[in-house]
Motif scaffolding. Structure first.
Motif, short mmCIF file in Angstrom:
data_model
loop_
_atom_site.label_atom_id
_atom_site.label_comp_id
_atom_site.label_asym_id
_atom_site.label_seq_id
_atom_site.Cartn_x
_atom_site.Cartn_y
_atom_site.Cartn_z
N PRO A 1 14.42 -8.79 -1.98
CA PRO A 1 12.88 -9.58 -2.09
C PRO A 1 11.40 -8.80 -2.58
O PRO A 1 12.07 -7.30 -2.55
CB PRO A 1 12.66 -9.71 -0.73
N THR A 2 10.85 -9.30 -2.64
CA THR A 2 9.15 -8.73 -3.23
C THR A 2 9.10 -7.40 -2.82
O THR A 2 8.69 -7.61 -1.60
CB THR A 2 8.66 -9.03 -3.60
N PRO A 3 8.72 -6.80 -3.08
CA PRO A 3 7.70 -5.59 -2.52
C PRO A 3 6.69 -5.21 -2.00
O PRO A 3 6.06 -6.36 -2.52
CB PRO A 3 7.82 -4.43 -3.29
N VAL A 4 6.59 -5.78 -0.54
CA VAL A 4 5.44 -5.72 0.16
C VAL A 4 4.22 -5.11 0.67
O VAL A 4 4.69 -3.70 1.11
CB VAL A 4 5.48 -6.60 1.41
N PHE A 5 3.10 -5.18 0.16
CA PHE A 5 2.00 -3.75 0.62
C PHE A 5 1.02 -4.45 1.80
O PHE A 5 0.90 -5.34 1.70
CB PHE A 5 1.32 -4.03 -0.78
N ASN A 6 0.46 -3.62 2.50
CA ASN A 6 -0.81 -4.07 2.86
C ASN A 6 -2.41 -4.01 1.97
O ASN A 6 -1.83 -3.67 1.52
CB ASN A 6 -1.13 -2.89 4.06
N LYS A 7 -2.23 -5.11 2.25
CA LYS A 7 -3.66 -5.93 1.51
C LYS A 7 -4.57 -5.59 1.40
O LYS A 7 -5.26 -4.92 0.81
CB LYS A 7 -3.79 -8.14 1.75
N LYS A 8 -4.63 -4.96 2.97
CA LYS A 8 -6.58 -3.98 3.11
C LYS A 8 -5.89 -2.55 2.19
O LYS A 8 -7.21 -1.63 2.18
CB LYS A 8 -5.90 -3.40 4.63
N SER B 1 8.60 2.86 -2.63
CA SER B 1 10.18 2.99 -1.46
C SER B 1 10.13 2.77 -0.70
O SER B 1 10.37 1.46 0.12
CB SER B 1 10.18 4.42 -1.20
N VAL B 2 8.16 2.68 0.08
CA VAL B 2 8.32 2.12 1.37
C VAL B 2 8.07 0.24 1.27
O VAL B 2 8.49 -0.11 2.60
CB VAL B 2 7.28 2.53 2.75
N PRO B 3 7.37 0.40 0.88
CA PRO B 3 6.68 -1.39 0.20
C PRO B 3 8.74 -2.51 -0.26
O PRO B 3 8.58 -3.14 0.75
CB PRO B 3 6.26 -1.14 -0.94
N SER B 4 9.66 -1.60 -0.83
CA SER B 4 10.18 -2.23 -0.73
C SER B 4 10.88 -2.10 0.65
O SER B 4 12.19 -3.03 0.80
CB SER B 4 11.35 -1.46 -1.89
N LEU B 5 11.57 -1.75 0.91
CA LEU B 5 12.26 -1.27 2.50
C LEU B 5 11.81 -2.13 3.58
O LEU B 5 12.10 -2.86 4.49
CB LEU B 5 11.80 0.12 3.06
N ALA B 6 10.08 -2.05 3.47
CA ALA B 6 9.87 -2.90 4.78
C ALA B 6 10.15 -4.30 4.16
O ALA B 6 10.10 -4.75 4.77
CB ALA B 6 7.89 -2.42 4.55
N ALA B 7 10.29 -4.88 2.95
CA ALA B 7 10.50 -6.24 2.60
C ALA B 7 11.16 -7.08 2.56
O ALA B 7 11.49 -7.74 3.36
CB ALA B 7 9.97 -6.34 1.27
#
Length: 675
Positions: free
Chosen positions: A288-295, A19-25
């Protein structure tokens, strides 16, 4: 204007949620300043650390704590120190390729369970494990939910949850104007409101927006809307991307609040206001593609990272009478083009180095599975993936075989029932003969199948439920694993709108304090004897019906199935061989005390005392198994300097004791239980 999106505790610690990665993107694509925080991950990472376990030990030794679990209480300090000394190493192993060995994975998982036992003992009234969280507050009561927020606001609650929140609250409120909380699961309700109370205590000027499937259901009926606005400024229902961008536009002074769709808030005269504006949600291809914190990607408890992805929103069937999933999507269904899905897959591979992907679609269509498989093969993209699907006649062997070639490892099916009358009453649109053929074809193609089914559907007889049980037993060679749940009456399901048709009476109609998402009900066609028999069979099914990979599914978290599936038959054989050797059960830890050996059984939280000399025998049983008694006797005789006759007598008695305490694998007993 700075927005922070929070995914609250407690979800699982095995993989991120979408949910949050989709919203952030989406916000980033609209040039909004946004940061995301997986607070669920942060909480688990903090809990499962030497620092926190040491805090638990200190708390136990300096405060008077009435430990509810009397099994652990006498041994708390010893077990706690053992956990403290090893937890960071075990967590690192869990996150490494070492955990690709199923027994290492299982040991790590059980070690975390032992850690949770120490934590739970330190904070009476709360309980946390891999999948659940229980609180002193009642998440089914708005009064209690708001009390948790109020206590947090006043700094009154001395709980595990408030302590964890205190570690991160300063970072959360730093340099932010709007905080969005994505409330998805029931376990997250109290954590979300404790967080909201802490935010308002620290900085009341920060605006809080609550969204997700739980508030969407809470605010479905305008006349019964709960007043949670002392601690939450806004609520967004259904899909949140477009409304959230509009809300930020309002807070930036670009539009009026009345123009923010799907927004619920208190008006100037303190009335709950709904902005029931028409809204057109974006085409799936425009997201857009969901974004995740890489770390964060490699910080979850997983031997290799997995990521979630959506190819569609809603369900293409949308007819099941017990289901309210499509309610969250306004009963709509939208699927992305296959090119878009594959582009997202490539982004995951290139950006995060991830090639294990779990599609979280409610049901990927047979055509979607076919097209995705063909394009993955055409482009030479090597991934392992899973998805939920319907038992749709379009899932032919040809489709499934190609999908497996393209990396499809697991299919999750809503079997629900095998009895045709119940299937029709559920409006599943499936047929028994086709169901079995799909399961057979999937297994033949090399794809694992997990079947969910329901116990106690309205008007279902004992025999009709037994039909499904028998089907699972008889087809245990083509059903990898199963999960059964008791029927619950979702508030927004078709059954709740037409209870008479299903011969049920809803005992409790929605009231202002009721925060549960289900109705309590009684069946009008059965008596107490039926319920007793149903529960008896339900228990037998969930615990004792063993399909061919069931024991593996008990070990591995759902997000991780795709990691292990290629090696599934070797793993099954390995587990069987170890069980037949009568070695120590999984989850048994040997802990040296000053004067004795403690044996902790993670599966039951039972603790047993043995003489320190028993550790050597335990190690021999772990290595050779009780079936190799001659080897154990010989080695024990040499180690302790006694005759083999004396050793045989002691070892035989010792093994009988272990069997009595259920500390070793006893496959014969398990086999008898399934008959």
């Amino acid at each position: 204007m700075k927005t922070k999106l929070i995914f609250p505790a407690f979800w699982t610690c095995s993989a991120p949620y979408l949910s949050v990665p989709s919203l952030a993107a989406y916000l980033k694509s609209h040039n909004k300043d946004v940061e995301q925080i997986d607070l669920n991950l942060e909480f688990f990472d903090k809990l499962l650390s030497k620092e926190f376990i040491d805090l638990c030990i200190e708390k136990y030794e300096t405060e008077v704590i009435d430990i509810e679990d009397t099994r652990i209480a006498p041994y708390f300090s010893t077990i706690g120190k053992y956990v403290s000394d090893n937890i960071d190493e075990q967590k690192a192993i869990f996150r490494s390729h070492k955990a690709l060995d199923i027994h290492v994975y299982e040991k790590c998982s059980y070690f975390m369970a032992m850690s949770f036992a120490i934590i739970n003992a330190t904070f009476p009234g709360e309980k946390i494990d891999h999948y659940h969280y229980e609180s002193n507050y009642n998440r089914s009561s708005f009064k209690s939910i708001l009390e948790s927020a109020q206590d947090s606001y006043l700094g009154k609650n001395n709980t595990l949850l408030s302590l964890l929140t205190s570690y991160f609250i300063d970072d959360i409120i730093q340099n932010v104007d709007l905080i969005g909380i994505s409330l998805t699961g029931l376990n997250q309700i109290i954590p979300s409101f404790v967080l909201a109370g802490a935010i308002k205590r620290k900085n009341p000027n920060i605006k809080i927006i609550l969204g997700g499937s739980v508030p969407t259901r809470w605010f479905a009926e305008q006349r019964d809307a709960p007043n949670i606005f002392e601690f939450v400024d806004y609520v967004i229902t259904n899909e949140g991307e477009v409304p959230l961008v509009s809300l930020i536009d309002y807070l930036e002074g670009k539009i009026s609040i009345e123009n923010v769709p799907q927004l619920i808030y208190l008006s100037d005269n303190n009335e709950i206001t709904y902005n029931n504006l028409p809204i057109t949600n974006p085409d799936m291809c425009s997201f857009p593609t969901p974004v995740f914190n890489k770390k964060d990607v490699r910080r979850y408890l997983s031997p290799v990272p997995t990521l979630p992805l959506l190819g569609c929103r809603g369900c293409y069937w949308r007819k099941c009478t017990f289901c309210d999933h499509s309610f969250v999507y306004n009963n709509s269904y939208r699927a992305a083009d296959i090119d878009k899905i594959v582009d997202d897959v490539m982004t995951y591979i290139n950006e995060y180095g991830v090639n294990h992907i779990n599609f979280h679609d409610e049901a990927m269509t047979p055509k979607g599975i076919q097209n995705l498989s063909e394009l993955l093969l055409q482009k030479g993209i090597e991934i392992k993936w899973s998805t939920d699907a319907r038992l749709d006649k379009g899932l032919t062997y040809e489709v499934l075989d190609k999908a497996h070639q393209a990396g499809l490892s697991i299919l999750f099916f809503g079997l629900e029932s095998i009895n045709q009358r119940i299937i029709d009453l559920m409006n599943k649109g499936t047929q028994t003969d086709i169901t079995r053929q799909i399961l057979f074809d999937a297994t033949k193609a090399g794809i694992g199948t997990h079947c969910f089914f329901i116990c106690g559907f309205p008007t279902e007889t004992i025999q009709e439920y037994q039909d499904t049980v028998n089907f699972v037993k008889e087809n245990s060679n083509i059903i990898a694993s199963h999960g059964c749940s008791e029927f619950s009456l979702s508030r927004h399901s078709p059954i709740a709108r037409d209870p008479e048709k299903f011969h049920i009476k809803m005992n409790k109609i929605w009231n202002k304090d009721d925060a549960s998402l289900d109705y309590k009900f009684e069946r009008l066609d059965v008596d107490e004897s039926y319920e007793e028999e149903r529960k008896k069979i339900y228990t037998k099914v969930t615990k004792k019906v063993i399909t061919y990979a069931q024991k593996v599914s008990w070990i591995i978290m759902r997000d991780h199935w795709i990691i292990f599936w290629n090696d599934i038959h070797r793993i099954i054989s390995q587990i069987k061989n170890i069980a037949e050797k009568h070695v120590l059960k999984s989850g048994i830890f040997l802990i040296n005390d000053n004067e004795c050996l403690l044996v902790f059984d993670c599966a039951t939280s039972n603790v047993f005392e043995f003489d320190l000399s028993a550790k050597y025998i335990f190690e021999l049983i772990k290595e050779f198994g009780c079936n190799s008694q001659e080897i154990i006797i010989s080695k024990a005789s040499q180690h302790f300097g006694i005759s083999e006759e004396e050793a045989e007598c002691s070892i035989t008695e010792f093994i009988s004791l272990l069997k009595e305490k259920n500390l070793i694998f006893m496959p014969e007993a398990e086999s008898e239980a399934t008959e």
